[in-house]
Write a protein that holds these residues in place. Structure first.
Motif, PDB file in Angstrom:
ATOM      1  N   ALA A 248     -11.604   9.324  -1.295  1.00 45.37           N
ATOM      2  CA  ALA A 248     -11.691  10.758  -1.602  1.00 45.37           C
ATOM      3  C   ALA A 248     -10.969  11.058  -2.903  1.00 45.37           C
ATOM      4  CB  ALA A 248     -11.103  11.572  -0.455  1.00 45.37           C
ATOM      5  N   ASN A 249      -9.811  10.450  -3.097  1.00 49.88           N
ATOM      6  CA  ASN A 249      -9.038  10.664  -4.312  1.00 49.88           C
ATOM      7  C   ASN A 249      -9.800  10.144  -5.530  1.00 49.88           C
ATOM      8  OD1 ASN A 249      -6.960  11.251  -6.063  1.00 49.88           O
ATOM      9  ND2 ASN A 249      -5.809   9.409  -5.589  1.00 49.88           N
TER      10      ASN A 249
ATOM     11  N   LYS B  58      -6.025   3.444   4.900  1.00 48.46           N
ATOM     12  CA  LYS B  58      -5.680   4.039   3.610  1.00 48.46           C
ATOM     13  C   LYS B  58      -6.882   4.155   2.685  1.00 48.46           C
ATOM     14  CE  LYS B  58      -0.948   2.392   3.852  1.00 48.46           C
ATOM     15  NZ  LYS B  58       0.076   1.539   3.277  1.00 48.46           N
ATOM     16  N   VAL B  59      -7.924   3.365   2.926  1.00 47.87           N
ATOM     17  CA  VAL B  59      -9.090   3.352   2.048  1.00 47.87           C
ATOM     18  C   VAL B  59      -9.796   4.705   2.047  1.00 47.87           C
ATOM     19  CG1 VAL B  59     -11.410   2.370   1.779  1.00 47.87           C
ATOM     20  CG2 VAL B  59      -9.454   0.874   2.094  1.00 47.87           C
TER      21      VAL B  59
ATOM     22  N   ALA C  77      -3.362  -7.046  11.234  1.00 46.00           N
ATOM     23  CA  ALA C  77      -2.555  -5.825  11.132  1.00 46.00           C
ATOM     24  C   ALA C  77      -2.594  -5.269   9.707  1.00 46.00           C
ATOM     25  CB  ALA C  77      -1.118  -6.101  11.553  1.00 46.00           C
ATOM     26  N   THR C  78      -2.531  -6.141   8.723  1.00 48.14           N
ATOM     27  CA  THR C  78      -2.583  -5.706   7.328  1.00 48.14           C
ATOM     28  C   THR C  78      -3.926  -5.060   7.013  1.00 48.14           C
ATOM     29  OG1 THR C  78      -1.053  -7.446   6.669  1.00 48.14           O
ATOM     30  CG2 THR C  78      -2.413  -6.481   4.931  1.00 48.14           C
TER      31      THR C  78
END
Length: 54
Positions: free
Chosen positions: A37-38, A31-32, A23-24
């Motif tokens: 992109a950021n 989120k990766v 799950a983690t």
């Protein structure tokens, strides 16, 4: 019999920990993409600033 019961306890415990890890990893995997992109945007801005300074 007590040994078999004890083994089942540890097997179930291990399965629960693996489910938590799965799950983690799933959560972090989602989120990766946003982070990549950021980071790329930040790197592009940094390179642009370096080129202006040179």
């Amino acid at each position: 019999m007590p040994t078999q019961s004890s083994i089942h306890f540890y097997v179930n415990w291990a399965k629960e920990r693996l489910d938590e890890m799965d799950a983690t990893l799933t959560s972090l995997g989602g989120k990766v993409g946003g982070m990549q992109a950021n980071v790329r945007d930040t790197a592009d801005k940094f390179l642009t600033d370096l080129r202006k300074a040179a």
